[in-house]
Design a protein around this motif. Structure first.
Motif, PDB file in Angstrom:
ATOM      1  N   TYR A 142       0.811  -1.217   0.000  1.00 56.98           N
ATOM      2  CA  TYR A 142       0.000   0.000   0.000  1.00 56.98           C
ATOM      3  C   TYR A 142       0.841   1.263   0.000  1.00 56.98           C
ATOM      4  O   TYR A 142       0.434   2.280  -0.549  1.00 56.98           O
ATOM      5  N   MET A 146      -0.789   3.258  -3.535  1.00 53.65           N
ATOM      6  CA  MET A 146      -1.839   4.260  -3.391  1.00 53.65           C
ATOM      7  C   MET A 146      -1.197   5.622  -3.180  1.00 53.65           C
ATOM      8  O   MET A 146      -0.085   5.711  -2.671  1.00 53.65           O
ATOM      9  N   GLU A 150      -5.315   8.314  -0.711  1.00 57.74           N
ATOM     10  CA  GLU A 150      -5.994   7.016  -0.807  1.00 57.74           C
ATOM     11  C   GLU A 150      -5.645   6.122   0.372  1.00 57.74           C
ATOM     12  O   GLU A 150      -6.492   5.446   0.940  1.00 57.74           O
ATOM     13  N   ARG A 151      -4.372   6.156   0.740  1.00 62.69           N
ATOM     14  CA  ARG A 151      -3.885   5.345   1.860  1.00 62.69           C
ATOM     15  C   ARG A 151      -4.602   5.732   3.149  1.00 62.69           C
ATOM     16  O   ARG A 151      -5.017   4.885   3.923  1.00 62.69           O
ATOM     17  N   TYR A 152      -4.743   7.032   3.363  1.00 61.10           N
ATOM     18  CA  TYR A 152      -5.425   7.503   4.568  1.00 61.10           C
ATOM     19  C   TYR A 152      -6.871   7.025   4.591  1.00 61.10           C
ATOM     20  O   TYR A 152      -7.347   6.487   5.589  1.00 61.10           O
ATOM     21  N   HIS A 153      -7.586   7.185   3.479  1.00 65.44           N
ATOM     22  CA  HIS A 153      -9.002   6.796   3.450  1.00 65.44           C
ATOM     23  C   HIS A 153      -9.170   5.290   3.573  1.00 65.44           C
ATOM     24  O   HIS A 153     -10.074   4.812   4.256  1.00 65.44           O
ATOM     25  N   HIS A 154      -8.285   4.547   2.922  1.00 71.91           N
ATOM     26  CA  HIS A 154      -8.316   3.088   3.016  1.00 71.91           C
ATOM     27  C   HIS A 154      -8.152   2.655   4.475  1.00 71.91           C
ATOM     28  O   HIS A 154      -8.917   1.852   5.006  1.00 71.91           O
ATOM     29  N   PHE A 155      -7.155   3.214   5.135  1.00 70.46           N
ATOM     30  CA  PHE A 155      -6.855   2.868   6.517  1.00 70.46           C
ATOM     31  C   PHE A 155      -7.985   3.317   7.447  1.00 70.46           C
ATOM     32  O   PHE A 155      -8.394   2.596   8.360  1.00 70.46           O
ATOM     33  N   ASN A 156      -8.515   4.488   7.163  1.00 62.42           N
ATOM     34  CA  ASN A 156      -9.614   5.041   7.956  1.00 62.42           C
ATOM     35  C   ASN A 156     -10.881   4.183   7.829  1.00 62.42           C
ATOM     36  O   ASN A 156     -11.626   4.005   8.791  1.00 62.42           O
ATOM     37  N   ASN A 157     -11.103   3.641   6.632  1.00 55.22           N
ATOM     38  CA  ASN A 157     -12.254   2.748   6.446  1.00 55.22           C
ATOM     39  C   ASN A 157     -12.084   1.440   7.212  1.00 55.22           C
ATOM     40  O   ASN A 157     -13.037   0.911   7.775  1.00 55.22           O
ATOM     41  N   LEU A 158     -10.842   0.913   7.193  1.00 55.04           N
ATOM     42  CA  LEU A 158     -10.589  -0.360   7.866  1.00 55.04           C
ATOM     43  C   LEU A 158     -10.608  -0.221   9.384  1.00 55.04           C
ATOM     44  O   LEU A 158     -11.109  -1.075  10.094  1.00 55.04           O
TER      45      LEU A 158
ATOM     46  N   GLU B  92      -2.183  -8.705  -5.413  1.00 54.26           N
ATOM     47  CA  GLU B  92      -1.642  -7.451  -5.921  1.00 54.26           C
ATOM     48  C   GLU B  92      -0.143  -7.601  -6.171  1.00 54.26           C
ATOM     49  O   GLU B  92       0.574  -6.615  -6.284  1.00 54.26           O
TER      50      GLU B  92
END
Lengths: 190, 190
Positions: A142, A146, A150-158, B92
């Motif tokens: 990652y 990303m 994108e990395r922040y939002h991905h991590f924030n979602n998880l 990936e």
């Protein structure tokens, strides 16, 4: 004593009463304050740490003086500098409590002993290490695949709760960008 | 059949005759040509691969199109995209033979079975994963703590034969710099 670790182990393997007593006698539970260090660069990593409550982080300081957090451990995760812990040589990492943290630890001089006395723990730690190694493969992926945002939002979602828990500058270094960049991303969302 | 893997396992745990027969029936040995892929991005990683002879590498392609090699596996090492392998979801990563390679593999549908039928393998894989995770912690550390040139010399001191074996551009991507930079470092030393 050490109740939460036993509950975690139970999810993966069954220990009998004798195993539980033996393991109990080889563990150490204690608390550390926020910002307290369990390991500093140059010291030998004495134990493998299981987080009962709170948050620990593994980080290092690069040649330019910048901190890089490579791992966080919250409830039910283990954390250690494995090179220093396994070979008992000076560490190139720091392990610090990013919150007041309750810990159950296995010290190095008991580490081989627990597997000799309780072979069922091989399965537990095989699964713990498998998970850790898998997470570390993905983290590297990652970091390159990303954009920072994108990395922040991905991590924030998880891990939405986790993102609220840790100081911004630690999260930024884990995600591979500056605290200023993180502030900018967050400002957009508010 | 699968002789080298059994010899490697023997270093860490003792399998009896029955265990050996059962495990043999669940393994698959085969060869791949140089540059052949065992996994490509978007495919599901079907197996965990043990290198008998040769060299495999795990890499990914970043958003700019550049290759990043995150792991090499030579003789007696295992390699897999654990996220794709364990959860059977699209990968990936790529796994490619950087030389003609002989492999012994455990396919996903036998992976849990080997531990159920041969609990002694928990110890073997706990040690394999522990080593892999430890190496991965150190690799990240070195990527940040040394200059490119220091990293090359450090790696060359640890694995002089290996450095001669792999193509320059793969080694460069593993060490975190460009092939051009690697040529410059090498030119200095000759």
């Amino acid at each position: 004593m050490h109740r939460q670790l036993f509950e975690h182990i139970k999810k993966f393997t069954d220990l009998d009463k004798e195993d539980t007593l033996v393991l109990s006698s080889l563990l150490k539970s204690f608390s550390v304050k926020k910002k307290q260090f369990l390991l500093e660069e140059g010291q030998v990593c004495r134990a493998n740490y299981f987080v009962v409550k709170g948050c620990l982080r593994l980080y290092f300081i690069d040649i330019k003086g910048a901190e890089h957090t490579t791992q966080f451990a919250i409830e039910n995760w283990w954390i250690s500098d494995l090179t220093s812990f396994l070979f008992q040589k000076p560490s190139e990492f720091y392990i610090q409590a990013s919150e007041a943290t309750e810990i159950t630890a296995i010290e190095h001089h008991h580490y081989e002993e627990i597997f000799r006395k309780i072979p069922k723990l091989e399965r537990y730690f095989r699964l713990v290490l498998q998970k850790a190694h898998q997470a570390s493969q993905m983290r590297i992926r990652y970091l390159y695949s990303m954009t920072g945002e994108e990395r922040y939002h991905h991590f924030n979602n998880l891990f939405p709760n986790f993102v609220q828990r840790v100081p911004q500058y630690m999260l930024a270094s884990y995600l591979g960008f500056t605290p200023e960049f993180l502030s900018k991303i967050r400002a957009k969302k508010v």
